[in-house]
Motif scaffolding. Structure first.
Motif, PDB file in Angstrom:
ATOM      1  N   PHE A 153      30.015  69.855  19.324  1.00  0.00           N
ATOM      2  CA  PHE A 153      31.151  69.405  20.117  1.00  0.00           C
ATOM      3  C   PHE A 153      30.588  68.733  21.353  1.00  0.00           C
ATOM      4  CE2 PHE A 153      33.854  70.154  23.853  1.00  0.00           C
ATOM      5  CZ  PHE A 153      34.965  69.419  23.475  1.00  0.00           C
ATOM      6  N   GLY A 154      31.165  67.594  21.730  1.00  0.00           N
ATOM      7  CA  GLY A 154      30.628  66.883  22.884  1.00  0.00           C
ATOM      8  C   GLY A 154      31.695  66.151  23.679  1.00  0.00           C
ATOM      9  N   ASN A 245      22.901  73.635  24.158  1.00  0.00           N
ATOM     10  CA  ASN A 245      23.565  72.727  25.096  1.00  0.00           C
ATOM     11  C   ASN A 245      22.549  71.713  25.608  1.00  0.00           C
ATOM     12  OD1 ASN A 245      26.363  74.145  25.706  1.00  0.00           O
ATOM     13  ND2 ASN A 245      24.820  75.747  25.686  1.00  0.00           N
ATOM     14  N   PHE A 246      22.894  70.447  25.579  1.00  0.00           N
ATOM     15  CA  PHE A 246      21.994  69.454  26.150  1.00  0.00           C
ATOM     16  C   PHE A 246      22.794  68.228  26.604  1.00  0.00           C
ATOM     17  CE2 PHE A 246      22.045  68.920  21.583  1.00  0.00           C
ATOM     18  CZ  PHE A 246      22.123  67.554  21.373  1.00  0.00           C
ATOM     19  N   LYS A 247      22.161  67.432  27.447  1.00  0.00           N
ATOM     20  CA  LYS A 247      22.822  66.296  28.086  1.00  0.00           C
ATOM     21  C   LYS A 247      21.843  65.140  28.152  1.00  0.00           C
ATOM     22  CE  LYS A 247      25.210  65.239  32.469  1.00  0.00           C
ATOM     23  NZ  LYS A 247      25.661  65.830  33.753  1.00  0.00           N
ATOM     24  N   PHE A 248      22.356  63.915  27.991  1.00  0.00           N
ATOM     25  CA  PHE A 248      21.499  62.739  28.147  1.00  0.00           C
ATOM     26  C   PHE A 248      22.334  61.560  28.620  1.00  0.00           C
ATOM     27  CE2 PHE A 248      23.051  62.254  23.811  1.00  0.00           C
ATOM     28  CZ  PHE A 248      23.239  60.882  23.682  1.00  0.00           C
ATOM     29  N   THR A 249      21.658  60.575  29.188  1.00  0.00           N
ATOM     30  CA  THR A 249      22.306  59.371  29.704  1.00  0.00           C
ATOM     31  C   THR A 249      21.618  58.141  29.131  1.00  0.00           C
ATOM     32  OG1 THR A 249      22.871  60.484  31.769  1.00  0.00           O
ATOM     33  CG2 THR A 249      22.920  58.081  31.782  1.00  0.00           C
ATOM     34  N   GLU A 250      22.405  57.175  28.656  1.00  0.00           N
ATOM     35  CA  GLU A 250      21.845  55.924  28.136  1.00  0.00           C
ATOM     36  C   GLU A 250      22.872  54.807  28.279  1.00  0.00           C
ATOM     37  OE1 GLU A 250      20.083  54.144  23.938  1.00  0.00           O
ATOM     38  OE2 GLU A 250      19.875  56.282  24.350  1.00  0.00           O
ATOM     39  N   ASN A 251      22.439  53.685  28.853  1.00  0.00           N
ATOM     40  CA  ASN A 251      23.304  52.490  29.003  1.00  0.00           C
ATOM     41  C   ASN A 251      24.633  52.800  29.685  1.00  0.00           C
ATOM     42  OD1 ASN A 251      21.318  51.060  27.726  1.00  0.00           O
ATOM     43  ND2 ASN A 251      22.403  50.839  25.790  1.00  0.00           N
ATOM     44  N   ILE A 253      26.254  55.546  29.567  1.00  0.00           N
ATOM     45  CA  ILE A 253      26.993  56.559  28.818  1.00  0.00           C
ATOM     46  C   ILE A 253      26.348  57.922  29.103  1.00  0.00           C
ATOM     47  CG2 ILE A 253      27.823  57.310  26.553  1.00  0.00           C
ATOM     48  CD1 ILE A 253      28.878  54.586  27.447  1.00  0.00           C
ATOM     49  N   ILE A 254      27.139  58.864  29.612  1.00  0.00           N
ATOM     50  CA  ILE A 254      26.647  60.215  29.890  1.00  0.00           C
ATOM     51  C   ILE A 254      27.237  61.145  28.835  1.00  0.00           C
ATOM     52  CG2 ILE A 254      26.529  62.070  31.590  1.00  0.00           C
ATOM     53  CD1 ILE A 254      27.105  59.904  33.734  1.00  0.00           C
ATOM     54  N   VAL A 255      26.369  61.779  28.069  1.00  0.00           N
ATOM     55  CA  VAL A 255      26.811  62.577  26.923  1.00  0.00           C
ATOM     56  C   VAL A 255      26.383  64.026  27.100  1.00  0.00           C
ATOM     57  CG1 VAL A 255      26.714  62.849  24.418  1.00  0.00           C
ATOM     58  CG2 VAL A 255      26.581  60.558  25.422  1.00  0.00           C
ATOM     59  N   THR A 256      27.309  64.949  26.900  1.00  0.00           N
ATOM     60  CA  THR A 256      26.989  66.372  26.836  1.00  0.00           C
ATOM     61  C   THR A 256      27.332  66.868  25.432  1.00  0.00           C
ATOM     62  OG1 THR A 256      29.166  66.985  27.692  1.00  0.00           O
ATOM     63  CG2 THR A 256      27.377  66.783  29.288  1.00  0.00           C
ATOM     64  N   LEU A 257      26.460  67.685  24.873  1.00  0.00           N
ATOM     65  CA  LEU A 257      26.638  68.185  23.514  1.00  0.00           C
ATOM     66  C   LEU A 257      26.352  69.676  23.469  1.00  0.00           C
ATOM     67  CD1 LEU A 257      24.826  65.291  21.672  1.00  0.00           C
ATOM     68  CD2 LEU A 257      27.118  66.045  21.042  1.00  0.00           C
ATOM     69  N   ARG A 258      27.074  70.373  22.615  1.00  0.00           N
ATOM     70  CA  ARG A 258      26.715  71.767  22.349  1.00  0.00           C
ATOM     71  C   ARG A 258      26.955  72.089  20.877  1.00  0.00           C
ATOM     72  NH1 ARG A 258      31.073  75.532  22.700  1.00  0.00           N
ATOM     73  NH2 ARG A 258      32.949  74.736  23.742  1.00  0.00           N
ATOM     74  N   ARG A 259      26.140  72.994  20.380  1.00  0.00           N
ATOM     75  CA  ARG A 259      26.195  73.373  18.977  1.00  0.00           C
ATOM     76  C   ARG A 259      27.504  74.084  18.659  1.00  0.00           C
ATOM     77  NH1 ARG A 259      21.327  74.651  16.271  1.00  0.00           N
ATOM     78  NH2 ARG A 259      22.688  75.570  14.701  1.00  0.00           N
ATOM     79  N   LYS A 260      28.022  73.819  17.465  1.00  0.00           N
ATOM     80  CA  LYS A 260      29.148  74.558  16.918  1.00  0.00           C
ATOM     81  C   LYS A 260      28.682  75.294  15.677  1.00  0.00           C
ATOM     82  CE  LYS A 260      33.337  72.736  16.581  1.00  0.00           C
ATOM     83  NZ  LYS A 260      33.321  72.809  15.128  1.00  0.00           N
ATOM     84  N   SER A 261      29.300  76.442  15.412  1.00  0.00           N
ATOM     85  CA  SER A 261      28.873  77.235  14.258  1.00  0.00           C
ATOM     86  C   SER A 261      29.412  76.678  12.952  1.00  0.00           C
ATOM     87  CB  SER A 261      29.321  78.697  14.422  1.00  0.00           C
ATOM     88  OG  SER A 261      30.728  78.762  14.564  1.00  0.00           O
ATOM     89  N   ASP A 262      30.487  75.911  13.005  1.00  0.00           N
ATOM     90  CA  ASP A 262      31.066  75.363  11.780  1.00  0.00           C
ATOM     91  C   ASP A 262      31.722  74.026  12.101  1.00  0.00           C
ATOM     92  OD1 ASP A 262      33.739  75.835  12.818  1.00  0.00           O
ATOM     93  OD2 ASP A 262      33.427  77.936  12.329  1.00  0.00           O
ATOM     94  N   ASN A 263      32.376  73.472  11.093  1.00  0.00           N
ATOM     95  CA  ASN A 263      32.970  72.143  11.267  1.00  0.00           C
ATOM     96  C   ASN A 263      34.492  72.199  11.263  1.00  0.00           C
ATOM     97  OD1 ASN A 263      32.702  69.365  11.667  1.00  0.00           O
ATOM     98  ND2 ASN A 263      33.039  68.938   9.496  1.00  0.00           N
TER      99      ASN A 263
END
Length: 378
Positions: A153-154, A245-251, A253-263
Motif C-alpha cells: 500500500f502506498g 516501510n520505505f520512502k523514495f523521491t524521483e523526478n 514524485i515522493i513515494v511512501t510504501l509499506r508491505r501488505k499481508s495480502d491483496n
C-alpha cells in the motif's frame, strides 16, 4: 499376524511377476520390510524415476537456492500417465486398494528431503515459493519455481506538473511481461506508475507490477496533502525480505510504501478528495454569480457518460475570485468526482458551473490537495 503373512505373500508375488524398485514395492506393501533391490532403473512402474529422488532434489535446490528468498515452500509434480497406468495394472491384477499412488509418494519424499536441507517449512495455503517438477517418460526433469506475489500500500505526492499517472503497456506483450520490456509489462518508466514500478522491480527482483489507483488526476495536476493512495503487487519476487516501510523521491514524485499481508482491497473503495480547480468563463463574473455557486456546497451532482450514470456529493465548496472572469474553487467531494464535467466542458453533469452561470466555462487546471480513504483494508 494373518495380515502380515498376506503382505509377505503379496511381496513374493510382486517380485515374481514384476521387476519393481524398493519405492514401488514399499508403496504397495508398507508394513513389510523391503530388502535392497539392485535393478532400480528397470522398475516396471517408474523406470527408475523413484530411484532418482536425490538427483531430482538436487535439481530443485540448484533452481531455487541463491536465486530466491523464502521461508516456506510447496512442491508439486507432473509425471507421465504411463506410470499411473502401469501401477493401476498391477493393482487391478492383485486387488490392491487404498494405497497412495506414485505421484503422492514422489512428492512426499521430495518435500521431506527439501525441508530437511533448506530448514524451511511446508505450507499448503500460502507458500513463499511454489515449485513444480515436470518429468517426461525418459525421466528428464524440468523445474519451474514461482514465488508468491508481494503486495504494497502506498501514497505519492506529485510536486511537478507534466508527469502522467499511468504508463502504457509494452506493445510486445500487452502488459504480461517479456524480454523486450525486461518483464515489467510496461513501455517505459516515464510516468508515476513507471517510476514506482521500476523501484519495486529493483528492490524485489520481481516481474510485472500491477497497480490499483485510488482515483486519478491530469498530467498537469499536482498532488499534495498526504498524497494519492494506491495498491501495488509484484509477481515472482526473488527478494522477499524488503523493508516493511520505505520512502523514495524521483523526478518530483515522493513515494511512501509499506508491505501488505495480502491483496484484499474490496469491491469498492470509498474515498474523499479535496480538489482545487482554476476556472475561466467567457464573461465577467458578478457577485451574484459567486453567491449562486456557493449554495451548491452539500449538493449531489449527477453525472452521465456513454456507459453509465452516477452521483457524487459535494461536502464543501469555497470560491476565490482571481480576476473578472477567472476564479478558483476548492471542493471536498466523493472520490471519482468528474471535474471537467462539473465545469461543463464534457458530456453531462447536473448541476454544472456553465449552466449555473449561463456562460461557457473551462477548467484551466485542477490540483489534488488531499485524498482520504474512508474504509481500510490493510
Amino acid at each position: 499376524m494373518a495380515n502380515v503373512n498376506n503382505q509377505k505373500i503379496l511381496l513374493q508375488q510382486l517380485k515374481r511377476n514384476y521387476n519393481l524398485c524398493k519405492y514401488c514395492l514399499k508403496r504397495h506393501i508398507p508394513s513389510v520390510r523391503v530388502t535392497h533391490i539392485s535393478d532400480q532403473e528397470n522398475c516396471f512402474i517408474c523406470h527408475g524415476m523413484m530411484g532418482n529422488i536425490d538427483i531430482i532434489n538436487s535439481k530443485i535446490l540448484s533452481a531455487v537456492n541463491n536465486a530466491y528468498e523464502f521461508d516456506s515452500f510447496l512442491i508439486g509434480a507432473t509425471i507421465p500417465t504411463e506410470y499411473y497406468e502401469r501401477e493401476d495394472q498391477i493393482r487391478a491384477k492383485f486387488k490392491i486398494r487404498g494405497k497412495e499412488n506414485i505421484k503422492i509418494q514422489l512428492i512426499r519424499e521430495l518435500r521431506k528431503k527439501f525441508l530437511k536441507i533448506t530448514k524451511t517449512r511446508l505450507d499448503f495455503l500460502m507458500p513463499d515459493i511454489s515449485i513444480n517438477i515436470s518429468i517426461d517418460k525418459n525421466n528428464n526433469v524440468e523445474v519451474i519455481a514461482r514465488t508468491r506475489p508481494l503486495h504494497f500500500f502506498g501514497r505519492y505526492l506529485k510536486k511537478h506538473r507534466g508527469i502522467r499517472q499511468k504508463q502504457t503497456k509494452c506493445i510486445s506483450c500487452q502488459g504480461k511481461g517479456c524480454l523486450v520490456c525486461d518483464y515489467s509489462g510496461l513501455s517505459g518508466y516515464d510516468s508515476i506508475e513507471g517510476i514506482i514500478a521500476k523501484r519495486l522491480i529493483s528492490i524485489t527482483e520481481g516481474q510485472s507490477p500491477k497497480f490499483t489507483w485510488v482515483g486519478g488526476e491530469d498530467e498537469e495536476s499536482i498532488v499534495l496533502g498526504k498524497g494519492r493512495p494506491f495498491f501495488a503487487s509484484i509477481s515472482n519476487p526473488r527478494n522477499r525480505k524488503v523493508e516493511n516501510n520505505f520512502k523514495f523521491t524521483e523526478n518530483g514524485i515522493i513515494v511512501t510504501l509499506r508491505r501488505k499481508s495480502d491483496n484484499v482491497i474490496g469491491s469498492s473503495l470509498a474515498f474523499i478528495t479535496k480538489i482545487k480547480i482554476l476556472v475561466e468563463c467567457d464573461r465577467a463574473l458578478t457577485k451574484s454569480d459567486i453567491e449562486n455557486l456557493k449554495v451548491y456546497g452539500g449538493s449531489i451532482v449527477k453525472f452521465e457518460t456513454k456507459s453509465r450514470q452516477f452521483s457524487k456529493k459535494i461536502y464543501s465548496l469555497r470560491i476565490q475570485k482571481i480576476d473578472s472572469n477567472r476564479f478558483a474553487i476548492t471542493v471536498i467531494t466523493d472520490g471519482g468526482f468528474q471535474v471537467k464535467q462539473f465545469i461543463g466542458e464534457r458530456e453531462y453533469a447536473k448541476p454544472n458551473i456553465s449552466n449555473i452561470f449561463d456562460s461557457n466555462c473551462r477548467c484551466i487546471s485542477f490540483d489534488i490537495l488531499d485524498v482520504d480513504i474512508q474504509k481500510h483494508f490493510f
